[in-house]
Write a protein that holds these residues in place. Structure first.
Motif, PDB file in Angstrom:
ATOM      1  N   TYR A   1      39.028 -71.982  34.093  1.00 49.89           N
ATOM      2  CA  TYR A   1      38.421 -71.765  32.727  1.00 49.89           C
ATOM      3  C   TYR A   1      38.429 -70.706  31.976  1.00 49.89           C
TER       4      TYR A   1
ATOM      5  N   GLN B   1      37.542 -68.679  28.918  1.00 51.55           N
ATOM      6  CA  GLN B   1      37.848 -69.498  27.935  1.00 51.55           C
ATOM      7  C   GLN B   1      35.800 -69.962  27.194  1.00 51.55           C
ATOM      8  N   ASN B   2      35.973 -69.644  26.064  1.00 49.06           N
ATOM      9  CA  ASN B   2      34.198 -70.229  25.408  1.00 49.06           C
ATOM     10  C   ASN B   2      33.820 -71.376  26.060  1.00 49.06           C
ATOM     11  N   ASP B   3      34.763 -72.219  25.231  1.00 47.52           N
ATOM     12  CA  ASP B   3      33.861 -74.050  25.683  1.00 47.52           C
ATOM     13  C   ASP B   3      34.600 -74.344  26.794  1.00 47.52           C
ATOM     14  N   VAL B   4      33.281 -74.250  27.797  1.00 46.46           N
ATOM     15  CA  VAL B   4      33.739 -74.581  28.757  1.00 46.46           C
ATOM     16  C   VAL B   4      32.974 -75.655  29.683  1.00 46.46           C
ATOM     17  N   PRO B   5      34.177 -76.577  29.797  1.00 47.79           N
ATOM     18  CA  PRO B   5      32.936 -78.259  29.973  1.00 47.79           C
ATOM     19  C   PRO B   5      32.041 -78.137  31.466  1.00 47.79           C
ATOM     20  N   GLU B   6      31.047 -78.815  31.631  1.00 45.69           N
ATOM     21  CA  GLU B   6      30.051 -78.469  32.399  1.00 45.69           C
ATOM     22  C   GLU B   6      31.271 -79.190  33.821  1.00 45.69           C
TER      23      GLU B   6
END
Length: 76
Positions: free
Chosen positions: A47, A50-55
């Motif tokens: 990740y 990247q901006n939209d990283v999942p927990e």
């Protein structure tokens, strides 16, 4: 390499035993914690940028404190 500590240990110019043997042994780290560290390294690389990283879903509350100590030791 995410961890400057591991990078330094394996740097051939450092003259550390780990660099000469190309092997690191973590005596104070359980296999389960080391597995979580490796999962984190993979997660970080996957990740990165990247901006939209999942927990991360691989860190349990029971291991959180021990992982904080390990992260401090590994400087990551």
């Amino acid at each position: 390499m995410k961890s400057p500590a591991i990078r330094s240990m394996l740097d051939k110019r450092s003259n550390f035993a780990e660099a000469r043997e190309n092997k690191i042994v973590f005596h104070n780290m359980t296999a389960h914690v080391l597995e979580k560290v490796c999962q984190y390294f993979y997660y970080f690389e996957k990740y990165k940028g990247q901006n939209d990283v999942p927990e991360p879903d691989f860190i349990s509350p029971e291991l959180a404190l021990e992982l904080l100590f390990v992260a401090d030791f590994l400087d990551c």
